[in-house]
Design an enzyme around this catalytic site. Structure first.
Site, short mmCIF file in Angstrom:
data_model
loop_
_atom_site.label_atom_id
_atom_site.label_comp_id
_atom_site.label_asym_id
_atom_site.label_seq_id
_atom_site.Cartn_x
_atom_site.Cartn_y
_atom_site.Cartn_z
N CYS A 120 17.89 -28.96 -28.17
CA CYS A 120 18.66 -27.73 -28.02
C CYS A 120 20.15 -28.05 -27.90
CB CYS A 120 18.16 -26.96 -26.80
SG CYS A 120 18.91 -25.34 -26.60
N CYS A 121 20.49 -29.05 -27.05
CA CYS A 121 21.89 -29.45 -26.90
C CYS A 121 22.45 -29.99 -28.22
CB CYS A 121 22.05 -30.51 -25.80
SG CYS A 121 21.99 -29.87 -24.12
N CYS A 203 25.71 -23.67 -20.20
CA CYS A 203 24.93 -22.50 -20.62
C CYS A 203 24.33 -21.83 -19.38
CB CYS A 203 23.82 -22.94 -21.57
SG CYS A 203 24.45 -23.58 -23.13
N CYS A 206 20.93 -22.98 -18.08
CA CYS A 206 20.80 -24.38 -17.66
C CYS A 206 21.78 -24.71 -16.54
CB CYS A 206 21.04 -25.31 -18.84
SG CYS A 206 19.79 -25.15 -20.13
N CYS A 231 24.77 -33.93 -21.63
CA CYS A 231 24.45 -32.86 -22.57
C CYS A 231 24.27 -33.38 -23.98
CB CYS A 231 25.55 -31.82 -22.56
SG CYS A 231 27.14 -32.49 -23.01
#
Ligand code: SF4
Length: 245
Positions: A120-121, A203, A206, A231
């Site tokens: 995702c990162c 985010c 998170c 990240c």
């Protein structure tokens, strides 16, 4: 000046040892052809935004909109542009890549595993950053040495092998107190979430507030071990922390 590369980075690290934040920004402004300042809009990056805005150098400022930011972060982009006179360029993730990832792993895939969180990162941050740095010969960011166990050996300049360019850290020697004092003394806008216990803001899904005495990055990816909490923006392709290698 010699071009900064992976083999001679140690000499530049020695040369910049003890340099002030101003001097490091000036060094990047003078010696790079196409420097970029990549901001996450955190407290440290707001200090650098102020330094860049007052540096006299044309250093483009970019930020990443992952699509999962806090509403207050968007407000901060607008107030920073207005107050500091900066034009912040916003990089978005590739829509096809996001759609494929979410289709395969779900909208909140980052909770499933470290592998999924890193994916995702990568999609929402690393790939847009890489695109934004294309053509640049060095970037500036707001890392501090005492922010996390993964950053204790970092220098004022590191080799970012993921992007193949040097990365300058003007605040590497600063404490959090130094950062907050600078913001107040210079009336620089910052994210009001910091005053509600959010030490490091990324985010919304998170990031959470921390309790007094907790590690500064305990509010990011709190379900993972501290050594795993980067990240991806500061990792090398082999997964090691980006430094002088
Ligand atoms: Fe995805 Fe969370 Fe990384 Fe944001 S911080 S890109 S939501 S895993």
């Amino acid at each position: 000046m010699d071009k900064i590369d992976q083999d001679n980075i140690g000499g530049f690290q020695t040369g910049l040892k003890g340099a002030t934040a101003d001097e490091i920004v000036d060094f990047a402004g003078k010696n790079l052809q196409s420097p970029v300042f990549a901001t996450s809009l955190g407290q440290e990056d707001q200090v650098i935004a102020h330094l860049v805005a007052n540096s006299g150098f044309n250093i483009p400022t970019i930020t990443l909109d992952t699509g999962r930011l806090f509403p207050k972060t968007y407000d901060l982009i607008a107030s920073t542009e207005e107050k500091l006179g900066l034009n912040i360029q916003i990089a978005f993730p590739d829509a096809d890549e996001v759609e494929q990832m979410v289709d395969e792993e779900g909208i909140n895939l980052f909770r499933k595993s470290i592998h999924s969180r890193k994916r995702c990162c990568e999609v929402r941050k690393m790939h847009p950053l890489k695109r934004s740095l294309e053509g640049s010969d060095g970037w500036i960011c707001g890392l501090r040495r005492d922010q996390s166990p993964t950053r204790t050996e970092m220098h004022a300049v590191e080799w970012d092998s993921g992007n193949g360019i040097p990365k300058f850290n003007p605040l590497i020697d600063w404490s959090l107190d130094d950062v907050q004092r600078y913001l107040k003394e210079n009336d620089v806008p910052y994210n009001p979430l910091h005053d509600q216990g959010f030490a490091s803001i990324g985010c919304a899904c998170c990031t959470r507030a921390i309790k007094p005495g907790e590690d500064l990055r305990a509010g990011r990816w709190w379900w993972e071990h501290p050594e795993q909490k980067e990240c991806g923006l500061h990792f090398n392709p082999d997964g090691s922390i980006a430094k002088n290698k």
